[in-house]
Write a protein that holds these residues in place. Structure first.
Motif, PDB file in Angstrom:
ATOM      1  N   ILE A 142       1.019  -1.266   0.223  1.00  0.00           N
ATOM      2  CA  ILE A 142      -0.154   0.040   0.103  1.00  0.00           C
ATOM      3  C   ILE A 142       0.778   1.118   0.038  1.00  0.00           C
TER       4      ILE A 142
ATOM      5  N   GLY B 211       2.294   2.326  -3.343  1.00  0.00           N
ATOM      6  CA  GLY B 211       1.055   2.996  -4.320  1.00  0.00           C
ATOM      7  C   GLY B 211       0.731   1.882  -5.246  1.00  0.00           C
ATOM      8  N   THR B 212       1.119   0.508  -5.075  1.00  0.00           N
ATOM      9  CA  THR B 212       0.780  -0.327  -5.954  1.00  0.00           C
ATOM     10  C   THR B 212      -0.509  -0.852  -5.964  1.00  0.00           C
ATOM     11  N   ARG B 213      -1.438  -1.159  -7.085  1.00  0.00           N
ATOM     12  CA  ARG B 213      -2.724  -1.465  -6.896  1.00  0.00           C
ATOM     13  C   ARG B 213      -3.141  -2.781  -7.652  1.00  0.00           C
ATOM     14  N   PHE B 214      -3.919  -3.669  -7.602  1.00  0.00           N
ATOM     15  CA  PHE B 214      -3.908  -4.940  -8.382  1.00  0.00           C
ATOM     16  C   PHE B 214      -5.402  -5.136  -8.834  1.00  0.00           C
TER      17      PHE B 214
ATOM     18  N   VAL C 214      -7.150  -9.321  -5.972  1.00  0.00           N
ATOM     19  CA  VAL C 214      -6.497  -9.731  -4.668  1.00  0.00           C
ATOM     20  C   VAL C 214      -7.320 -11.102  -4.346  1.00  0.00           C
TER      21      VAL C 214
ATOM     22  N   ARG D  97      -7.454  -2.947   4.477  1.00  0.00           N
ATOM     23  CA  ARG D  97      -6.201  -2.763   3.646  1.00  0.00           C
ATOM     24  C   ARG D  97      -6.386  -3.693   2.322  1.00  0.00           C
TER      25      ARG D  97
ATOM     26  N   GLU E 227      -7.906  -1.319   0.118  1.00  0.00           N
ATOM     27  CA  GLU E 227      -7.059  -0.336  -0.342  1.00  0.00           C
ATOM     28  C   GLU E 227      -5.969  -0.759  -1.601  1.00  0.00           C
ATOM     29  N   VAL E 228      -5.625  -1.900  -1.396  1.00  0.00           N
ATOM     30  CA  VAL E 228      -4.656  -2.329  -2.626  1.00  0.00           C
ATOM     31  C   VAL E 228      -5.302  -2.759  -3.927  1.00  0.00           C
ATOM     32  N   LEU E 229      -6.694  -2.832  -3.838  1.00  0.00           N
ATOM     33  CA  LEU E 229      -7.442  -3.287  -4.843  1.00  0.00           C
ATOM     34  C   LEU E 229      -7.684  -2.170  -6.043  1.00  0.00           C
ATOM     35  N   GLU E 230      -7.574  -2.459  -7.119  1.00  0.00           N
ATOM     36  CA  GLU E 230      -8.129  -1.374  -8.074  1.00  0.00           C
ATOM     37  C   GLU E 230      -9.624  -1.149  -7.997  1.00  0.00           C
TER      38      GLU E 230
ATOM     39  N   LYS F 274     -14.949  -3.960  -6.024  1.00  0.00           N
ATOM     40  CA  LYS F 274     -14.776  -2.576  -5.586  1.00  0.00           C
ATOM     41  C   LYS F 274     -15.346  -1.577  -6.567  1.00  0.00           C
TER      42      LYS F 274
END
Length: 236
Positions: free
Chosen positions: A112, A115-118, A121, A139, A142-145, A234
């Motif tokens: 996180i 700043g990388t997003r996927f 997940v 969390r 947050e890491v999910l596009e 999301k």
């Protein structure tokens, strides 16, 4: 001992690190996951577009059972786990297979912060081992596009799960090492959906994962009273 904003328990990390060398033994301490894994991987890949624009982030990947299965299905995968010995075992097992797969020892907060997003997940059989499931789901979100998919599997906190997944599996049949699970940390599906909604996610699919003793296989079912898996979306 617990730390890192509710997403990591040092005791749990140490427990799974200790199992690292036997993780890939089909009849070893991870035997139940070996048997369940084809169903888990199939349920996920059936819901993914191909080709996928980006990597799948597999949180709490351990020694790579799911990560390898997803990579063999043609998806690029990053496996992340705080248990360094498990990550080392994952790398060794993947050697020479020429898979679109890489591993990293670390925490979700590290990803996180970068700043990388996927787009996808996965966190399978992980949330019942973290100190604060709500923080952990936040969390994951947050890491999910935006527009991405999250897959979570866990155990329902029910009488059936207490008798079978905890007492039966750990103390009677010895399918899992004693102390693998804490029943009070199991999460009912409705509670998981509510926590996910608080993190900005909505349920898109769910299924039970039931063991068929006659065939010795796991199958998808409508019975969410013990093991189950959920997909969350999301908003774009």
């Amino acid at each position: 001992m617990m730390q890192h904003d509710g997403t990591l328990s040092l005791d749990e990390v140490a427990r799974f690190d200790a199992l690292a060398q036997d993780w890939w033994a089909p009849d070893g301490p991870m035997a139940p996951l070996h048997r369940m894994n084809p169903l888990r991987a199939r349920w996920i890949t059936q819901r993914l577009a191909k080709p996928l624009a980006g990597e799948i982030l597999d949180i709490g990947c351990g020694a790579g059972l799911l990560a390898e299965a997803l990579a063999k299905a043609g998806f690029s995968v990053l496996g992340l786990d705080a248990a360094e010995a498990a990550i080392a075992a994952a790398r060794v097992h993947a050697q020479g297979q020429n898979l679109p797969l890489r591993y990293r020892a670390g925490r979700i907060e590290d990803v996180i912060a970068e700043g990388t997003r996927f787009p996808v997940v996965t966190a399978l059989e992980v949330i019942e081992h973290v100190p604060d499931p709500q923080v952990f789901l936040q969390r994951l979100a947050e890491v999910l596009e935006p527009g991405g998919l999250l897959f979570v599997s866990t155990l329902n906190r029910s009488l059936r799960s207490l008798l079978t997944a905890k007492i039966g599996a750990e103390y009677i049949l010895r399918l899992l090492p004693a102390g693998t699970h804490t029943w009070r940390q199991f999460i009912p599906p409705a509670q998981l959906a509510t926590m996910a909604a608080s993190a900005g996610l909505r349920v898109t699919a769910s299924a039970g994962m039931s063991f068929d003793p006659w065939r010795g296989q796991w199958r998808e079912s409508r019975d969410l009273s013990i093991n189950y898996i959920m997909a969350f979306g999301k908003a774009a």
